[in-house]
Design a protein around this motif. Structure first.
Motif, PDB file in Angstrom:
ATOM      1  N   ALA A 155      40.314  52.260  48.536  1.00  0.00           N
ATOM      2  CA  ALA A 155      40.333  51.924  49.968  1.00  0.00           C
ATOM      3  C   ALA A 155      41.761  52.055  50.476  1.00  0.00           C
ATOM      4  CB  ALA A 155      39.801  50.516  50.214  1.00  0.00           C
ATOM      5  N   VAL A 156      41.911  52.592  51.704  1.00  0.00           N
ATOM      6  CA  VAL A 156      43.233  52.793  52.302  1.00  0.00           C
ATOM      7  C   VAL A 156      43.225  52.245  53.722  1.00  0.00           C
ATOM      8  CG1 VAL A 156      43.816  54.811  50.900  1.00  0.00           C
ATOM      9  CG2 VAL A 156      42.576  55.116  53.052  1.00  0.00           C
ATOM     10  N   ALA A 157      44.424  52.041  54.253  1.00  0.00           N
ATOM     11  CA  ALA A 157      44.584  51.522  55.618  1.00  0.00           C
ATOM     12  C   ALA A 157      45.725  52.268  56.292  1.00  0.00           C
ATOM     13  CB  ALA A 157      44.850  50.018  55.594  1.00  0.00           C
ATOM     14  N   CYS A 158      45.808  52.093  57.593  1.00  0.00           N
ATOM     15  CA  CYS A 158      46.887  52.702  58.362  1.00  0.00           C
ATOM     16  C   CYS A 158      48.215  52.039  57.987  1.00  0.00           C
ATOM     17  CB  CYS A 158      46.619  52.539  59.862  1.00  0.00           C
ATOM     18  SG  CYS A 158      47.969  53.096  60.918  1.00  0.00           S
ATOM     19  N   GLN A 159      49.221  52.870  57.758  1.00  0.00           N
ATOM     20  CA  GLN A 159      50.516  52.338  57.348  1.00  0.00           C
ATOM     21  C   GLN A 159      51.191  51.545  58.465  1.00  0.00           C
ATOM     22  OE1 GLN A 159      53.486  55.309  56.291  1.00  0.00           O
ATOM     23  NE2 GLN A 159      54.149  54.054  54.579  1.00  0.00           N
ATOM     24  N   ARG A 160      50.903  51.895  59.723  1.00  0.00           N
ATOM     25  CA  ARG A 160      51.577  51.248  60.849  1.00  0.00           C
ATOM     26  C   ARG A 160      50.866  49.975  61.283  1.00  0.00           C
ATOM     27  NH1 ARG A 160      52.323  54.839  66.072  1.00  0.00           N
ATOM     28  NH2 ARG A 160      53.750  55.936  64.639  1.00  0.00           N
ATOM     29  N   CYS A 161      49.568  50.073  61.605  1.00  0.00           N
ATOM     30  CA  CYS A 161      48.865  48.905  62.156  1.00  0.00           C
ATOM     31  C   CYS A 161      47.977  48.190  61.145  1.00  0.00           C
ATOM     32  CB  CYS A 161      48.034  49.319  63.369  1.00  0.00           C
ATOM     33  SG  CYS A 161      46.639  50.407  62.974  1.00  0.00           S
ATOM     34  N   HIS A 162      47.903  48.720  59.933  1.00  0.00           N
ATOM     35  CA  HIS A 162      47.165  48.097  58.828  1.00  0.00           C
ATOM     36  C   HIS A 162      45.654  48.052  59.068  1.00  0.00           C
ATOM     37  CE1 HIS A 162      50.985  45.744  57.388  1.00  0.00           C
ATOM     38  NE2 HIS A 162      51.182  47.056  57.479  1.00  0.00           N
ATOM     39  N   THR A 163      45.137  48.866  59.978  1.00  0.00           N
ATOM     40  CA  THR A 163      43.698  48.941  60.183  1.00  0.00           C
ATOM     41  C   THR A 163      43.054  49.721  59.043  1.00  0.00           C
ATOM     42  OG1 THR A 163      43.962  48.897  62.580  1.00  0.00           O
ATOM     43  CG2 THR A 163      41.864  49.726  61.736  1.00  0.00           C
ATOM     44  N   ARG A 164      42.014  49.179  58.462  1.00  0.00           N
ATOM     45  CA  ARG A 164      41.352  49.859  57.347  1.00  0.00           C
ATOM     46  C   ARG A 164      40.693  51.139  57.833  1.00  0.00           C
ATOM     47  NH1 ARG A 164      37.492  47.208  52.661  1.00  0.00           N
ATOM     48  NH2 ARG A 164      37.045  49.157  51.567  1.00  0.00           N
ATOM     49  N   VAL A 165      40.860  52.202  57.057  1.00  0.00           N
ATOM     50  CA  VAL A 165      40.272  53.490  57.411  1.00  0.00           C
ATOM     51  C   VAL A 165      38.799  53.489  57.000  1.00  0.00           C
ATOM     52  CG1 VAL A 165      40.390  55.987  57.093  1.00  0.00           C
ATOM     53  CG2 VAL A 165      42.491  54.629  57.086  1.00  0.00           C
ATOM     54  N   ARG A 166      37.931  53.755  57.978  1.00  0.00           N
ATOM     55  CA  ARG A 166      36.497  53.801  57.709  1.00  0.00           C
ATOM     56  C   ARG A 166      35.917  55.113  58.192  1.00  0.00           C
ATOM     57  NH1 ARG A 166      33.827  49.681  55.688  1.00  0.00           N
ATOM     58  NH2 ARG A 166      34.798  47.630  55.600  1.00  0.00           N
ATOM     59  N   CYS A 167      34.759  55.443  57.619  1.00  0.00           N
ATOM     60  CA  CYS A 167      34.089  56.701  57.938  1.00  0.00           C
ATOM     61  C   CYS A 167      33.558  56.660  59.374  1.00  0.00           C
ATOM     62  CB  CYS A 167      32.953  56.946  56.952  1.00  0.00           C
ATOM     63  SG  CYS A 167      31.960  58.405  57.285  1.00  0.00           S
ATOM     64  N   ALA A 188      42.441  55.709  64.043  1.00  0.00           N
ATOM     65  CA  ALA A 188      41.666  55.637  65.284  1.00  0.00           C
ATOM     66  C   ALA A 188      42.232  54.616  66.261  1.00  0.00           C
ATOM     67  CB  ALA A 188      40.209  55.285  64.964  1.00  0.00           C
ATOM     68  N   VAL A 189      43.105  53.726  65.797  1.00  0.00           N
ATOM     69  CA  VAL A 189      43.660  52.677  66.658  1.00  0.00           C
ATOM     70  C   VAL A 189      45.013  53.081  67.223  1.00  0.00           C
ATOM     71  CG1 VAL A 189      44.421  50.268  66.745  1.00  0.00           C
ATOM     72  CG2 VAL A 189      42.390  50.888  65.425  1.00  0.00           C
ATOM     73  N   CYS A 190      45.936  53.520  66.338  1.00  0.00           N
ATOM     74  CA  CYS A 190      47.292  53.812  66.799  1.00  0.00           C
ATOM     75  C   CYS A 190      47.679  55.270  66.677  1.00  0.00           C
ATOM     76  CB  CYS A 190      48.304  52.950  66.050  1.00  0.00           C
ATOM     77  SG  CYS A 190      48.461  53.365  64.291  1.00  0.00           S
ATOM     78  N   GLY A 191      46.857  56.083  66.024  1.00  0.00           N
ATOM     79  CA  GLY A 191      47.124  57.508  65.896  1.00  0.00           C
ATOM     80  C   GLY A 191      48.073  57.884  64.794  1.00  0.00           C
ATOM     81  N   SER A 192      48.585  56.935  64.023  1.00  0.00           N
ATOM     82  CA  SER A 192      49.506  57.252  62.934  1.00  0.00           C
ATOM     83  C   SER A 192      48.777  57.960  61.801  1.00  0.00           C
ATOM     84  CB  SER A 192      50.155  55.970  62.420  1.00  0.00           C
ATOM     85  OG  SER A 192      50.919  56.223  61.264  1.00  0.00           O
ATOM     86  N   SER A 193      49.472  58.849  61.096  1.00  0.00           N
ATOM     87  CA  SER A 193      48.876  59.558  59.967  1.00  0.00           C
ATOM     88  C   SER A 193      49.308  58.982  58.624  1.00  0.00           C
ATOM     89  CB  SER A 193      49.258  61.042  60.018  1.00  0.00           C
ATOM     90  OG  SER A 193      50.671  61.184  59.966  1.00  0.00           O
ATOM     91  N   GLY A 194      50.162  57.973  58.627  1.00  0.00           N
ATOM     92  CA  GLY A 194      50.589  57.351  57.383  1.00  0.00           C
ATOM     93  C   GLY A 194      49.525  56.440  56.806  1.00  0.00           C
ATOM     94  N   LEU A 195      49.497  56.339  55.474  1.00  0.00           N
ATOM     95  CA  LEU A 195      48.488  55.532  54.790  1.00  0.00           C
ATOM     96  C   LEU A 195      49.155  54.537  53.854  1.00  0.00           C
ATOM     97  CD1 LEU A 195      45.908  58.304  53.771  1.00  0.00           C
ATOM     98  CD2 LEU A 195      45.742  56.735  55.702  1.00  0.00           C
ATOM     99  N   ARG A 196      48.484  53.404  53.658  1.00  0.00           N
ATOM    100  CA  ARG A 196      48.896  52.433  52.658  1.00  0.00           C
ATOM    101  C   ARG A 196      47.674  52.054  51.830  1.00  0.00           C
ATOM    102  NH1 ARG A 196      48.138  46.894  54.012  1.00  0.00           N
ATOM    103  NH2 ARG A 196      50.050  46.380  52.887  1.00  0.00           N
ATOM    104  N   THR A 197      47.917  51.699  50.587  1.00  0.00           N
ATOM    105  CA  THR A 197      46.827  51.415  49.658  1.00  0.00           C
ATOM    106  C   THR A 197      46.317  49.986  49.830  1.00  0.00           C
ATOM    107  OG1 THR A 197      47.779  52.935  48.057  1.00  0.00           O
ATOM    108  CG2 THR A 197      46.177  51.351  47.242  1.00  0.00           C
ATOM    109  N   LEU A 198      44.989  49.850  49.861  1.00  0.00           N
ATOM    110  CA  LEU A 198      44.360  48.532  49.865  1.00  0.00           C
ATOM    111  C   LEU A 198      43.785  48.183  48.496  1.00  0.00           C
ATOM    112  CD1 LEU A 198      42.452  48.380  53.279  1.00  0.00           C
ATOM    113  CD2 LEU A 198      44.614  47.308  52.682  1.00  0.00           C
ATOM    114  N   VAL A 199      43.051  49.104  47.908  1.00  0.00           N
ATOM    115  CA  VAL A 199      42.431  48.886  46.599  1.00  0.00           C
ATOM    116  C   VAL A 199      42.799  50.059  45.702  1.00  0.00           C
ATOM    117  CG1 VAL A 199      40.298  48.499  45.324  1.00  0.00           C
ATOM    118  CG2 VAL A 199      40.512  47.642  47.663  1.00  0.00           C
ATOM    119  N   THR A 200      43.439  49.761  44.587  1.00  0.00           N
ATOM    120  CA  THR A 200      43.883  50.792  43.646  1.00  0.00           C
ATOM    121  C   THR A 200      42.930  50.843  42.462  1.00  0.00           C
ATOM    122  OG1 THR A 200      46.174  50.381  44.285  1.00  0.00           O
ATOM    123  CG2 THR A 200      45.807  51.595  42.244  1.00  0.00           C
TER     124      THR A 200
END
Length: 678
Positions: free
Chosen positions: A398-410, A440-452
């Motif tokens: 699972a990954v999230a947006c690096q800027r706003c920390h919103t979880r990326v969903r399908c 989808a919230v802030c438009g950033s393309s950076g990612l951060r890891t939620l579940v490794t």
């Protein structure tokens, strides 16, 4: 309802001239869950024996079934049809297993036909013929009843438990002691099971052992063979293939073998003169049957022990609330070692967020892999491999947006999006659709890891320890054993490989992922998985150390540190009794279209004190639906006192039978005591 048509005589004339067979027809419809009477033709009279497979004409079709018994009278007022043929004269359904199957069906609100499909493997004609041809010549080699040793072996590792020798002595004397066994950490548990089996065999009785998976079965199989000698027991599992599995099962049914070890499907093995049932690690979800009526191996074995007067041994490093309840009601006794012996065999367990460690490393409580874990691993690598347990397989689950920390969903199904590998695109783990990197919230393309996952963890550890080999054990690539040389071993729960002499250290990562599961059994299951991994580590007097990445204030973490699963299970049971959760109560989950489920609940005569919870939306299999879906199914939970569980199952099955007879629209799924409530 007639079982078929025949141009024969009246009922009295038929009964006078022909024997009558009572047949359990292989039809899973609830309103047909009863035996049917058929006439036995003269040509089949010699081999249409109780327990054999037959073919009968039922509702105009040829259908399989089992001949339960033969009688000279019938209560059917019309004409009886004849048996079409006897598939095999082999009596594969014994009276004991038929009674057990009926009891299991009643307990779980199912049909006898469904249970018999689980209990009796499909016929393999070639294996049956070969076994029949070689039965007399090889019975001695396979180990008939007289081939078991006449005396039990010594207490061995059972001497470490205050009541261990007494338990073995009771088995050898032919008594039926029932124990919930908290096994000491280490590799001795298969040997201890083998010694218990040898004690039962010394009394001339049979034993049935059920373990979660093939790796555990291999260890128990080896230990029993070393104790009793080869050929005196059989191991039953799906990996054998249909022919070999049926050949071994026939050896048990023919009373040539009285010692059986196997996985979940072996719980119905027709062991003669059953004297002991054993289940190892009863909290493992592999013990729960996935087919209707969804019985649990623990409950089936307890029913067998009760019906046959056999001893019972429910063992594991951890303890479940269900086995704690058996102790609380007096059905079984606790079989545990004293605290001093536990300390001699258990590793040292440390939590990463302890105060002393926080003074050295401020990130000890928040970092995924703090300095304590890396430092302990580096020290232990000097003497052998180090185990890292990771709750999830894969790469980045699972990954999230690096800027706003919103979880990326399908965007299609709202499922979790992750990375399958370092060079792979983002994909949904539910529907497989690709996903863009723009938030989808802030438009950033950076990612951060939620579940490794395990693969990503192995990659990170490979960089942290560049000169040390890294082994991964998870999914389809499970390792059974690794060398006792310095290495990093990354494994998911249940896939940890064995090491000769034990691991010098283990690191249990991402404790929050286990403890934060939306499950009633989250804490109990986390402790079970941790203890199973920690049991592979050397004792602390020999330098073994376990680092758990979880808050030390939590009850499950404290139970691991003290190596006291019994107290944790007692606490779980007490809390569930206060909140009226299983196993303090019995639950039935009823899932189906809204109209169908509503009609069923309106018609059911529920036991006194029944409480209906719900409804909630659910998939057809009873699970809570994924986000973004809108299934046309509802699920109700019906809660009753523990003593009224069978009454609830019978009441719901009666309404299902009425619906089946009327051919009402809508499929309603009934599950008693579901493993998961969410």
């Amino acid at each position: 309802m007639t079982a078929g048509r025949s141009a024969g005589k009246s009922r009295a004339a038929q009964a006078a001239d022909r024997p009558i067979a009572r047949v359990a027809v292989d039809v899973p419809l609830p309103h047909l869950d009863r035996p049917f009477d058929y006439l036995v033709p003269e040509s089949m009279a010699g081999f249409a024996v109780p327990g054999c497979r037959v073919r009968v004409r039922f509702s105009g079709r040829l259908t399989g079934g089992y001949l339960l018994d033969r009688t000279s009278s019938t209560e059917h007022p019309g004409r009886l049809a004849f048996l079409d043929r006897v598939v095999s004269p082999e009596p594969v359904l014994t009276a004991d297993i038929a009674g057990l199957a009926r009891a299991v069906a009643d307990r779980y609100g199912g049909t006898l036909a469904d249970v018999l499909r689980l209990a009796i493997p499909p016929r393999h004609a070639a294996a049956e013929a070969a076994a029949s041809a070689g039965q007399d010549a090889t019975a001695g080699d396979r180990g008939g009843p007289g081939a078991i040793p006449a005396t039990a072996a010594g207490a061995g590792p059972w001497a470490r438990y205050p009541a261990g020798q007494s338990y073995l002595a009771a088995l050898a004397d032919g008594r039926a002691p029932r124990a919930v066994w908290s096994a000491l950490p280490g590799p001795s548990w298969p040997e201890e099971i083998a010694l218990a089996v040898a004690a039962v065999a010394a009394a001339g009785r049979g034993a049935l052992i059920v373990v979660p998976d093939a790796r555990d079965l291999c260890r128990v199989d080896t230990a029993i063979a070393a104790e009793l000698g080869h050929g005196r027991h059989v191991a039953l599992s799906a990996q054998l293939g249909p022919a070999e599995r049926y050949r071994r099962w026939l050896a048990v049914a023919r009373r040539q073998i009285k010692i059986v070890a196997g996985t979940r499907s072996a719980m119905f093995a027709p062991v003669a003169e059953l004297g002991l049932v054993v289940i190892w690690d009863d909290g493992d979800d592999l013990h729960a049957e996935l087919r209707a009526p969804y019985p649990h191996a623990r409950d089936v074995l307890l029913l067998r022990a009760h019906r046959s007067g056999a001893a019972a041994l429910l063992g594991g490093f951890a303890r479940t609330a269900e086995t704690a309840q058996l102790i609380s009601i007096g059905w079984a006794r606790a079989l545990v070692a004293d605290q001093r012996t536990v300390r001699q065999h258990a590793p040292l367990v440390l939590a990463a967020g302890e105060d002393a460690e926080l003074a050295r490393d401020e990130a000890a409580r928040t970092a995924r892999m703090p300095s304590l874990a890396l430092r302990s691993a580096r020290e232990a690598l000097a003497t052998g491999p180090v185990l890292f347990q990771v709750p999830r397989r894969g790469y980045l689950v699972a990954v999230a947006c690096q800027r706003c920390h919103t979880r990326v969903r399908c965007g299609t199904c709202a499922g979790p999006v992750g990375l399958a590998g370092p060079d792979q695109p983002l994909r949904c783990s539910w529907c497989g659709c690709g996903a863009g990197r723009s938030c989808a919230v802030c438009g950033s393309s950076g990612l951060r890891t939620l579940v490794t996952g395990a693969r990503r963890t192995a990659e990170e550890l490979g960089r942290a320890f560049p000169s040390v080999p890294v082994h991964t054990s998870s999914g389809t690539g499970v390792l059974s054993q690794v060398p006792a040389s310095p290495a990093i071993v990354v494994a998911t729960p249940g896939a940890e490989p064995q090491v000769a002499g034990g691991y010098p250290a283990a690191v249990l990562l991402d404790g929050w992922a286990l403890l934060g599961r939306a499950s009633l059994n989250a804490a109990q299951e986390a402790l079970r998985r941790w203890m199973n991994a920690a049991a592979l580590v050397r004792p602390w007097p020999g330098g073994g150390k376990v680092i758990v990445m979880a808050d030390q204030a939590l009850a499950a973490v404290q139970a691991l540190i003290r190596w006291d699963a019994a107290a944790h299970a007692d606490r779980e049971l007490t809390e569930r009794e206060e909140l009226r959760f299983p196993p303090a109560v019995r639950l039935a989950a009823v899932t189906g279209p809204a109209a169908a489920v509503g009609d069923l609940l309106a018609a059911a005569v529920l036991p006194a004190g029944a409480e209906i919870l719900g409804p909630v939306q659910a998939d057809s299999d009873g699970a809570i639906p994924r986000p973004g879906t809108a299934p046309d199914n509802l699920r109700f939970l019906i809660r009753v006192p523990w003593s009224a569980g069978t009454e609830l199952a019978v009441a719901l099955r009666a309404v299902l039978a009425e619906r089946s007879a009327r051919k009402d629209p809508g499929v309603v799924r009934l599950q008693l005591d579901p493993a998961e409530l969410i």
